[in-house]
Design a protein around this motif. Structure first.
Motif, PDB file in Angstrom:
ATOM      1  N   LEU A 108      30.371  16.413 -18.113  1.00  0.00           N
ATOM      2  CA  LEU A 108      30.164  15.213 -17.441  1.00  0.00           C
ATOM      3  C   LEU A 108      31.568  14.542 -17.490  1.00  0.00           C
ATOM      4  O   LEU A 108      31.680  13.719 -16.741  1.00  0.00           O
ATOM      5  CB  LEU A 108      29.149  14.408 -18.490  1.00  0.00           C
ATOM      6  CG  LEU A 108      27.540  14.772 -18.063  1.00  0.00           C
ATOM      7  CD1 LEU A 108      26.880  13.916 -19.004  1.00  0.00           C
ATOM      8  CD2 LEU A 108      27.476  14.119 -16.533  1.00  0.00           C
ATOM      9  N   LEU A 109      32.423  14.743 -18.449  1.00  0.00           N
ATOM     10  CA  LEU A 109      33.772  14.349 -18.259  1.00  0.00           C
ATOM     11  C   LEU A 109      34.270  14.719 -17.165  1.00  0.00           C
ATOM     12  O   LEU A 109      34.817  13.743 -16.337  1.00  0.00           O
ATOM     13  CB  LEU A 109      34.526  14.790 -19.321  1.00  0.00           C
ATOM     14  CG  LEU A 109      34.122  14.477 -20.997  1.00  0.00           C
ATOM     15  CD1 LEU A 109      34.918  15.018 -21.934  1.00  0.00           C
ATOM     16  CD2 LEU A 109      34.021  13.002 -21.124  1.00  0.00           C
ATOM     17  N   LEU A 110      34.396  15.735 -16.574  1.00  0.00           N
ATOM     18  CA  LEU A 110      34.989  16.187 -15.247  1.00  0.00           C
ATOM     19  C   LEU A 110      34.379  15.264 -14.024  1.00  0.00           C
ATOM     20  O   LEU A 110      35.062  14.827 -13.334  1.00  0.00           O
ATOM     21  CB  LEU A 110      34.936  17.674 -15.057  1.00  0.00           C
ATOM     22  CG  LEU A 110      35.366  18.177 -13.950  1.00  0.00           C
ATOM     23  CD1 LEU A 110      37.104  17.993 -13.924  1.00  0.00           C
ATOM     24  CD2 LEU A 110      35.258  19.733 -13.738  1.00  0.00           C
ATOM     25  N   LEU A 111      32.969  15.322 -14.152  1.00  0.00           N
ATOM     26  CA  LEU A 111      32.496  14.603 -13.120  1.00  0.00           C
ATOM     27  C   LEU A 111      32.853  13.170 -13.168  1.00  0.00           C
ATOM     28  O   LEU A 111      32.872  12.633 -12.151  1.00  0.00           O
ATOM     29  CB  LEU A 111      30.823  14.753 -13.423  1.00  0.00           C
ATOM     30  CG  LEU A 111      30.070  14.038 -12.197  1.00  0.00           C
ATOM     31  CD1 LEU A 111      30.273  14.756 -10.879  1.00  0.00           C
ATOM     32  CD2 LEU A 111      28.438  14.157 -12.647  1.00  0.00           C
ATOM     33  N   ALA A 112      33.010  12.781 -14.352  1.00  0.00           N
ATOM     34  CA  ALA A 112      33.272  11.124 -14.389  1.00  0.00           C
ATOM     35  C   ALA A 112      34.631  10.909 -13.946  1.00  0.00           C
ATOM     36  O   ALA A 112      35.030   9.772 -13.410  1.00  0.00           O
ATOM     37  CB  ALA A 112      33.088  10.661 -16.155  1.00  0.00           C
ATOM     38  N   VAL A 113      35.701  11.950 -14.265  1.00  0.00           N
ATOM     39  CA  VAL A 113      36.947  11.624 -13.748  1.00  0.00           C
ATOM     40  C   VAL A 113      37.038  11.638 -12.082  1.00  0.00           C
ATOM     41  O   VAL A 113      37.616  10.904 -11.448  1.00  0.00           O
ATOM     42  CB  VAL A 113      37.859  12.770 -14.071  1.00  0.00           C
ATOM     43  CG1 VAL A 113      39.220  12.801 -13.753  1.00  0.00           C
ATOM     44  CG2 VAL A 113      37.989  12.482 -15.746  1.00  0.00           C
ATOM     45  N   ILE A 114      36.264  12.473 -11.756  1.00  0.00           N
ATOM     46  CA  ILE A 114      36.203  12.777 -10.104  1.00  0.00           C
ATOM     47  C   ILE A 114      35.605  11.472  -9.531  1.00  0.00           C
ATOM     48  O   ILE A 114      35.967  10.995  -8.643  1.00  0.00           O
ATOM     49  CB  ILE A 114      35.434  14.005  -9.519  1.00  0.00           C
ATOM     50  CG1 ILE A 114      36.099  15.338 -10.229  1.00  0.00           C
ATOM     51  CG2 ILE A 114      35.312  14.176  -8.215  1.00  0.00           C
ATOM     52  CD1 ILE A 114      35.428  16.607 -10.005  1.00  0.00           C
ATOM     53  N   SER A 157      35.308   8.648 -10.853  1.00  0.00           N
ATOM     54  CA  SER A 157      36.008   7.198 -11.066  1.00  0.00           C
ATOM     55  C   SER A 157      37.130   7.519 -10.096  1.00  0.00           C
ATOM     56  O   SER A 157      37.452   6.158  -9.492  1.00  0.00           O
ATOM     57  CB  SER A 157      36.757   7.511 -12.542  1.00  0.00           C
ATOM     58  OG  SER A 157      35.798   7.478 -13.552  1.00  0.00           O
ATOM     59  N   ALA A 158      37.605   8.449  -9.364  1.00  0.00           N
ATOM     60  CA  ALA A 158      38.823   8.421  -8.460  1.00  0.00           C
ATOM     61  C   ALA A 158      37.818   7.923  -7.040  1.00  0.00           C
ATOM     62  O   ALA A 158      38.642   6.952  -6.216  1.00  0.00           O
ATOM     63  CB  ALA A 158      39.239   9.679  -7.817  1.00  0.00           C
ATOM     64  N   VAL A 159      36.734   8.096  -6.944  1.00  0.00           N
ATOM     65  CA  VAL A 159      35.855   7.570  -5.735  1.00  0.00           C
ATOM     66  C   VAL A 159      35.917   6.198  -5.842  1.00  0.00           C
ATOM     67  O   VAL A 159      36.095   5.395  -4.986  1.00  0.00           O
ATOM     68  CB  VAL A 159      34.692   8.267  -5.450  1.00  0.00           C
ATOM     69  CG1 VAL A 159      33.754   7.596  -4.329  1.00  0.00           C
ATOM     70  CG2 VAL A 159      34.664   9.595  -5.371  1.00  0.00           C
ATOM     71  N   GLY A 160      35.509   5.799  -7.177  1.00  0.00           N
ATOM     72  CA  GLY A 160      35.443   4.317  -7.689  1.00  0.00           C
ATOM     73  C   GLY A 160      36.502   3.641  -7.379  1.00  0.00           C
ATOM     74  O   GLY A 160      36.521   2.252  -6.754  1.00  0.00           O
ATOM     75  N   ALA A 161      37.666   4.186  -7.788  1.00  0.00           N
ATOM     76  CA  ALA A 161      39.094   3.490  -7.375  1.00  0.00           C
ATOM     77  C   ALA A 161      39.170   3.085  -5.886  1.00  0.00           C
ATOM     78  O   ALA A 161      39.753   1.842  -5.380  1.00  0.00           O
ATOM     79  CB  ALA A 161      40.349   4.268  -7.962  1.00  0.00           C
ATOM     80  N   TYR A 162      38.808   3.959  -5.074  1.00  0.00           N
ATOM     81  CA  TYR A 162      38.815   3.723  -3.474  1.00  0.00           C
ATOM     82  C   TYR A 162      38.010   2.385  -3.183  1.00  0.00           C
ATOM     83  O   TYR A 162      38.843   1.682  -2.636  1.00  0.00           O
ATOM     84  CB  TYR A 162      38.157   4.858  -2.714  1.00  0.00           C
ATOM     85  CG  TYR A 162      37.824   4.740  -1.345  1.00  0.00           C
ATOM     86  CD1 TYR A 162      38.918   4.471  -0.539  1.00  0.00           C
ATOM     87  CD2 TYR A 162      36.722   4.600  -0.844  1.00  0.00           C
ATOM     88  CE1 TYR A 162      38.495   4.295   0.707  1.00  0.00           C
ATOM     89  CE2 TYR A 162      36.299   4.160   0.363  1.00  0.00           C
ATOM     90  CZ  TYR A 162      37.388   4.397   1.347  1.00  0.00           C
ATOM     91  OH  TYR A 162      37.144   3.794   2.492  1.00  0.00           O
ATOM     92  N   TYR A 163      36.982   2.258  -3.587  1.00  0.00           N
ATOM     93  CA  TYR A 163      36.351   1.303  -3.073  1.00  0.00           C
ATOM     94  C   TYR A 163      36.819  -0.256  -3.917  1.00  0.00           C
ATOM     95  O   TYR A 163      36.544  -1.373  -3.386  1.00  0.00           O
ATOM     96  CB  TYR A 163      34.729   1.097  -3.034  1.00  0.00           C
ATOM     97  CG  TYR A 163      33.975   1.410  -4.510  1.00  0.00           C
ATOM     98  CD1 TYR A 163      33.916   0.476  -5.439  1.00  0.00           C
ATOM     99  CD2 TYR A 163      33.611   2.592  -4.967  1.00  0.00           C
ATOM    100  CE1 TYR A 163      33.382   0.705  -6.444  1.00  0.00           C
ATOM    101  CE2 TYR A 163      32.881   2.972  -5.890  1.00  0.00           C
ATOM    102  CZ  TYR A 163      32.673   1.968  -6.960  1.00  0.00           C
ATOM    103  OH  TYR A 163      32.233   2.253  -8.169  1.00  0.00           O
ATOM    104  N   TYR A 164      37.388   0.004  -5.073  1.00  0.00           N
ATOM    105  CA  TYR A 164      37.877  -1.266  -5.698  1.00  0.00           C
ATOM    106  C   TYR A 164      39.154  -1.625  -4.766  1.00  0.00           C
ATOM    107  O   TYR A 164      39.460  -2.918  -4.541  1.00  0.00           O
ATOM    108  CB  TYR A 164      38.169  -1.105  -7.039  1.00  0.00           C
ATOM    109  CG  TYR A 164      36.971  -1.048  -8.073  1.00  0.00           C
ATOM    110  CD1 TYR A 164      36.066  -2.134  -8.007  1.00  0.00           C
ATOM    111  CD2 TYR A 164      36.515   0.175  -8.589  1.00  0.00           C
ATOM    112  CE1 TYR A 164      34.721  -1.956  -8.627  1.00  0.00           C
ATOM    113  CE2 TYR A 164      35.308  -0.012  -9.580  1.00  0.00           C
ATOM    114  CZ  TYR A 164      34.852  -0.770  -9.532  1.00  0.00           C
ATOM    115  OH  TYR A 164      33.380  -0.760 -10.400  1.00  0.00           O
TER     116      TYR A 164
END
Length: 463
Positions: free
Chosen positions: A397-403, A405-412
């Motif tokens: 889940l940590l790997l999934l959370a990092v990936i 989070s990168a998508v999250g950075a895009y919309y912020y």
């Protein structure tokens, strides 16, 4: 406990303000009352006592006081921000009373030790929120949001109540420590309907924290509700729901974690994937923040899923709740000022960096914190969550959370790009009251301070 009594008294006082004609004094009275409740909370914390009340129905131990402190501080900032929202004076006392009683329910959820108190706390918090979501009477979207929130909330409450009934049927008690003892003594001999009850309560709590796939109500309700009510939902309500979730499953059902951690891992994975990819496709800022809140729910659930009853996990979820709450208060406070003319899309932020550099900088820091970028509070919030999950079997889940989070950075970053790299559509400056500016400054400063010195929060909430 005295804090709970004070907030309850303030709710009753707010209802009397219309009759005794002191509604213009209501806001200062409420703010002073919240400060007094916080002071009594601090006094109880320093005494270090955990006294049960009402025949062990509720007990304000240190974790409960810590979560109550976050809720009271958030409510203090929220009432200042909402000062100019209550334009119609005839509705002012109603709104104040509803918010204060929602706070009462939230405080009960942080400290329940009995299933009855859990159910009462959820209903006392939720029913005012249904009304507040639909409080913009002339707006069809607000009416729809309130109705949808009521219907879906009722389904979740039914699941919760049915689950409580099944667990009581097996254990013969509503007390969570008695239920814990029952699980410990019965072991594998517990009836199947006990496990069904636990899963039903898990589903109900996932709905309350808007985790996928029980999140479908959140985007519509967040978008349709008045912006400041949405801010209340994403901060006070969410913090209280997570405090209850953590107490129920780590304390009450910790002995059968094998049953629910696997389900919770799937819920976390779905929350991270669905929320972040859906948020990236949104044009409405409120819908984007709604999906963002689902993603943050996924992160906080990771701490509960780790099922580690230690100071590390408590610190992680308290730090995350604090970082998310202050970041959300900043972002929703600015969103409220920027979208007063009705445009709630990302284009409303075009050129904000030039129209109002102060709001542009504060919004940038809030977005970076929600994205988890150093040196903001959001970065260490995610770091502490990762530390908690690191020693479990759910490292994937940590790997999934990092990936994600990168998508999250895009919309912020889309909002930051709109503020600084898009041409402004309006020349008029964005107006904000002086008191609201103070709140934005304070929450922005806190985002940076606890990001630069994360150990300060851990020391402050040392259990």
């Amino acid at each position: 406990m005295k804090g709970l009594f004070i907030i309850s008294g303030l709710g009753i006082l707010a209802m009397l303000a219309e009759i005794f004609k002191f509604k213009k004094l209501l806001l200062p009275i409420v703010l002073l009352g919240i400060v007094a409740a916080y002071a009594f909370n601090y006094f109880e914390w320093s005494k270090g006592l955990s006294m049960p009340y009402f025949d062990n129905m509720i007990s304000f131990d240190k974790p409960a006081i810590a979560f109550s402190g976050i809720i009271l501080a958030t409510a203090f900032f929220w009432f200042i921000l909402a000062n100019d929202y209550f334009e119609e004076e005839s509705n002012l006392v109603d709104h104040f009373a509803l918010v204060l009683f929602a706070l009462v329910g939230a405080l009960m959820l942080t400290a329940f030790t009995n299933m009855t108190t859990l159910f009462l706390g959820i209903e006392i918090m939720s029913i005012p929120m249904y009304v507040l979501a639909a409080s913009k009477k002339g707006d069809m979207r607000s009416n729809e949001a309130g109705f949808k929130y009521l219907i879906m909330g009722s389904f979740a409450s039914a699941f919760l109540l049915f689950g409580i009934a099944l667990i009581y049927g097996a254990s013969g008690s509503f007390d969570i420590m008695a239920i814990r003892q029952y699980i410990s003594t019965q072991g594998a001999e517990m009836p199947m309907f006990f496990y069904v009850g636990v899963v039903m309560m898990l589903v109900a709590m996932c709905f309350k924290v808007s985790a996928a796939p029980f999140h479908f109500w959140a985007p519509d309700v967040y978008e349709g509700s008045p912006t400041l009510i949405t801010a209340l939902m994403s901060t006070v309500v969410k913090t209280a729901a997570f405090a209850a979730f953590m107490r129920l499953f780590l304390v009450g059902f910790g002995e059968i974690s094998g049953l629910w951690t696997g389900i919770l891992a799937v819920v976390v994975a779905l929350s991270l994937i669905i929320a972040n990819f859906s948020a990236a496709m949104q044009n409405s800022v409120k819908r984007m923040l709604a999906y963002s809140s689902i993603s943050h729910a996924g992160f906080m659930l990771m701490v509960i899923m780790a099922n580690v009853r230690s100071n590390i996990s408590l610190d992680a979820i308290i730090y995350y709740s604090l970082a998310y709450s202050i970041g959300s208060i900043t972002s929703f406070g600015i969103l409220y000022s920027v979208t007063k003319k009705g445009n709630e899309t990302i284009s409303a932020f075009n050129g904000l960096g030039k129209r109002n550099p102060f709001l542009g900088v504060c919004m940038t820091i809030a977005m970076l914190s929600l994205a988890g970028i150093p040196i903001t509070a959001g970065f260490f919030a995610k770091y502490f969550v990762f530390t908690t999950v690191m020693g479990t079997q759910y490292q994937w889940l940590l790997l999934l959370a990092v990936i994600t989070s990168a998508v999250g950075a895009y919309y912020y970053l889309k909002i930051i790009i709109a503020m600084y790299f898009k041409d402004q559509e309006e020349e008029a400056p964005v107006a904000m009251e002086g008191a609201n500016k103070v709140v934005i400054i304070l929450t922005t400063a806190l985002t940076l301070i606890i990001g630069i010195a994360p150990g300060m929060v851990a020391e402050m909430f040392a259990f």
